[in-house]
Design a protein around this motif. Structure first.
Motif, PDB file in Angstrom:
ATOM      1  N   LEU A   1       0.849  -1.194   0.000  1.00  0.00           N
ATOM      2  CA  LEU A   1       0.000   0.000   0.000  1.00  0.00           C
ATOM      3  C   LEU A   1       0.880   1.237   0.000  1.00  0.00           C
ATOM      4  O   LEU A   1       1.721   1.408   0.884  1.00  0.00           O
ATOM      5  CB  LEU A   1      -0.906   0.010   1.231  1.00  0.00           C
ATOM      6  CG  LEU A   1      -1.778   1.257   1.413  1.00  0.00           C
ATOM      7  CD1 LEU A   1      -2.772   1.396   0.260  1.00  0.00           C
ATOM      8  CD2 LEU A   1      -2.507   1.215   2.755  1.00  0.00           C
ATOM      9  N   VAL A   2       0.700   2.090  -0.999  1.00  0.00           N
ATOM     10  CA  VAL A   2       1.427   3.350  -1.103  1.00  0.00           C
ATOM     11  C   VAL A   2       0.497   4.481  -0.690  1.00  0.00           C
ATOM     12  O   VAL A   2      -0.560   4.676  -1.300  1.00  0.00           O
ATOM     13  CB  VAL A   2       1.946   3.586  -2.536  1.00  0.00           C
ATOM     14  CG1 VAL A   2       2.622   4.949  -2.639  1.00  0.00           C
ATOM     15  CG2 VAL A   2       2.921   2.479  -2.947  1.00  0.00           C
ATOM     16  N   VAL A   3       0.877   5.206   0.346  1.00  0.00           N
ATOM     17  CA  VAL A   3       0.093   6.366   0.793  1.00  0.00           C
ATOM     18  C   VAL A   3       0.927   7.606   0.504  1.00  0.00           C
ATOM     19  O   VAL A   3       1.885   7.915   1.211  1.00  0.00           O
ATOM     20  CB  VAL A   3      -0.259   6.266   2.288  1.00  0.00           C
ATOM     21  CG1 VAL A   3      -1.202   7.411   2.680  1.00  0.00           C
ATOM     22  CG2 VAL A   3      -0.892   4.919   2.600  1.00  0.00           C
ATOM     23  N   GLU A   4       0.556   8.323  -0.549  1.00  0.00           N
ATOM     24  CA  GLU A   4       1.305   9.487  -1.041  1.00  0.00           C
ATOM     25  C   GLU A   4       0.318  10.445  -1.697  1.00  0.00           C
ATOM     26  O   GLU A   4      -0.447  10.054  -2.583  1.00  0.00           O
ATOM     27  CB  GLU A   4       2.368   9.026  -2.036  1.00  0.00           C
ATOM     28  CG  GLU A   4       3.005  10.114  -2.863  1.00  0.00           C
ATOM     29  CD  GLU A   4       3.740  11.148  -2.031  1.00  0.00           C
ATOM     30  OE1 GLU A   4       3.336  12.332  -2.088  1.00  0.00           O
ATOM     31  OE2 GLU A   4       4.699  10.781  -1.334  1.00  0.00           O
TER      32      GLU A   4
ATOM     33  N   ALA B   1      -4.622   0.472   5.581  1.00  0.00           N
ATOM     34  CA  ALA B   1      -3.489  -0.158   6.260  1.00  0.00           C
ATOM     35  C   ALA B   1      -3.962  -1.110   7.353  1.00  0.00           C
ATOM     36  O   ALA B   1      -3.305  -2.125   7.626  1.00  0.00           O
ATOM     37  CB  ALA B   1      -2.573   0.912   6.849  1.00  0.00           C
ATOM     38  N   LEU B   2      -5.090  -0.802   7.979  1.00  0.00           N
ATOM     39  CA  LEU B   2      -5.624  -1.634   9.055  1.00  0.00           C
ATOM     40  C   LEU B   2      -6.537  -2.748   8.544  1.00  0.00           C
ATOM     41  O   LEU B   2      -7.101  -3.499   9.345  1.00  0.00           O
ATOM     42  CB  LEU B   2      -6.393  -0.765  10.058  1.00  0.00           C
ATOM     43  CG  LEU B   2      -5.559   0.264  10.837  1.00  0.00           C
ATOM     44  CD1 LEU B   2      -6.457   1.125  11.712  1.00  0.00           C
ATOM     45  CD2 LEU B   2      -4.488  -0.428  11.665  1.00  0.00           C
ATOM     46  N   SER B   3      -6.688  -2.862   7.225  1.00  0.00           N
ATOM     47  CA  SER B   3      -7.608  -3.851   6.657  1.00  0.00           C
ATOM     48  C   SER B   3      -7.040  -5.269   6.671  1.00  0.00           C
ATOM     49  O   SER B   3      -7.770  -6.235   6.472  1.00  0.00           O
ATOM     50  CB  SER B   3      -7.965  -3.468   5.209  1.00  0.00           C
ATOM     51  OG  SER B   3      -6.829  -3.588   4.360  1.00  0.00           O
ATOM     52  N   GLY B   4      -5.725  -5.403   6.858  1.00  0.00           N
ATOM     53  CA  GLY B   4      -5.110  -6.722   6.844  1.00  0.00           C
ATOM     54  C   GLY B   4      -4.856  -7.283   5.460  1.00  0.00           C
ATOM     55  O   GLY B   4      -4.529  -8.461   5.309  1.00  0.00           O
TER      56      GLY B   4
ATOM     57  N   PHE C   1       3.569  -5.528  11.115  1.00  0.00           N
ATOM     58  CA  PHE C   1       3.271  -5.010   9.782  1.00  0.00           C
ATOM     59  C   PHE C   1       4.462  -4.188   9.284  1.00  0.00           C
ATOM     60  O   PHE C   1       4.939  -3.280   9.958  1.00  0.00           O
ATOM     61  CB  PHE C   1       2.009  -4.153   9.846  1.00  0.00           C
ATOM     62  CG  PHE C   1       1.483  -3.708   8.517  1.00  0.00           C
ATOM     63  CD1 PHE C   1       1.784  -4.393   7.356  1.00  0.00           C
ATOM     64  CD2 PHE C   1       0.671  -2.590   8.422  1.00  0.00           C
ATOM     65  CE1 PHE C   1       1.298  -3.983   6.125  1.00  0.00           C
ATOM     66  CE2 PHE C   1       0.166  -2.168   7.200  1.00  0.00           C
ATOM     67  CZ  PHE C   1       0.482  -2.866   6.052  1.00  0.00           C
ATOM     68  N   ALA C   2       4.957  -4.511   8.095  1.00  0.00           N
ATOM     69  CA  ALA C   2       6.131  -3.822   7.550  1.00  0.00           C
ATOM     70  C   ALA C   2       5.773  -2.396   7.140  1.00  0.00           C
ATOM     71  O   ALA C   2       4.817  -2.179   6.398  1.00  0.00           O
ATOM     72  CB  ALA C   2       6.683  -4.597   6.356  1.00  0.00           C
TER      73      ALA C   2
END
Length: 204
Positions: free
Chosen positions: A65-68, A101-104, A134-135
């Motif tokens: 997951l990219v958060v940008e 990110a918290l969805s697994g 979680f990385a």
């Protein structure tokens, strides 16, 4: 009168113990063969399912997951990671990033610091409260020692300052994913005395 002979495989489900008198040998043999055919069929099906499962495991791509918030950077990171064999989703808003990110569903979070709605430090902190393994890699234009120390103190596995080269991004991603998987595998096994192991993932 036909002589008695031991039936091959005597004892298989009690289907056959011997040939019987007056021409009854063939039905007895067929009664023996039927469970063997069923067993062979089941074995073939099990092997097919196992091969399919192993194939899917081998071809499964790690999800990132990219958060940008900057579209050009987000799209560039996505294309680069997809090219290197990863499955990638990208979001621009901090709150959306935290929810995903918290969805697994992901193995690694590539996280910018300066985000609308929720900054990267806050997201990292919230994720670590839920999942210690979680990385997470922080990705930002900020390269000051204080910012790096803050990200690492909140639980980030690595910190990459922009601008960066392809190797500076891809190599840490591979290394962090490798460590994360090793930790997950170790956590799934409980070793007891006498080389006894408990697979906690399959406990019921």
């Amino acid at each position: 009168l036909t002589p008695r002979r031991a039936c091959p495989g005597a004892g298989w489900h009690g289907a056959c113990t011997s040939f019987v008198e007056h021409g009854q040998g063939r039905p007895a043999l067929e009664a023996f063969r039927e469970p063997v055919r069923a067993f062979t069929k089941d074995l073939h099906g099990a092997r097919t399912q196992a091969a399919s499962l192993l194939g899917s495991m081998e071809t499964a791509k790690p999800r990132i997951l990219v958060v940008e918030d900057e579209a050009a950077i987000r799209d560039g990171l996505t294309d680069l990671l997809v090219y290197h064999g990863y499955s990638v989703d990208g979001v621009a808003h901090g709150r959306d990033g935290l929810q995903k990110a918290l969805s697994g569903q992901y193995e690694l979070l590539l996280l910018d610091v300066m985000l609308p709605g929720r900054d990267g430090f806050a997201i990292c902190d919230e994720v670590r409260k839920v999942d210690r393994d979680f990385a997470i890699i922080m990705l930002t234009a900020k390269s000051g020692d204080e910012d790096i120390a803050t990200g690492l103190a909140l639980g980030a596995d690595d910190y990459i300052a922009n601008p960066f080269s392809i190797a500076q991004l891809v190599l840490p991603v591979k290394a962090v994913l490798r460590r994360s998987r090793a930790l997950a595998e170790a956590a799934a096994q409980i070793k007891l005395a006498g080389d006894v192991e408990i697979d906690v993932q399959n406990l019921s």
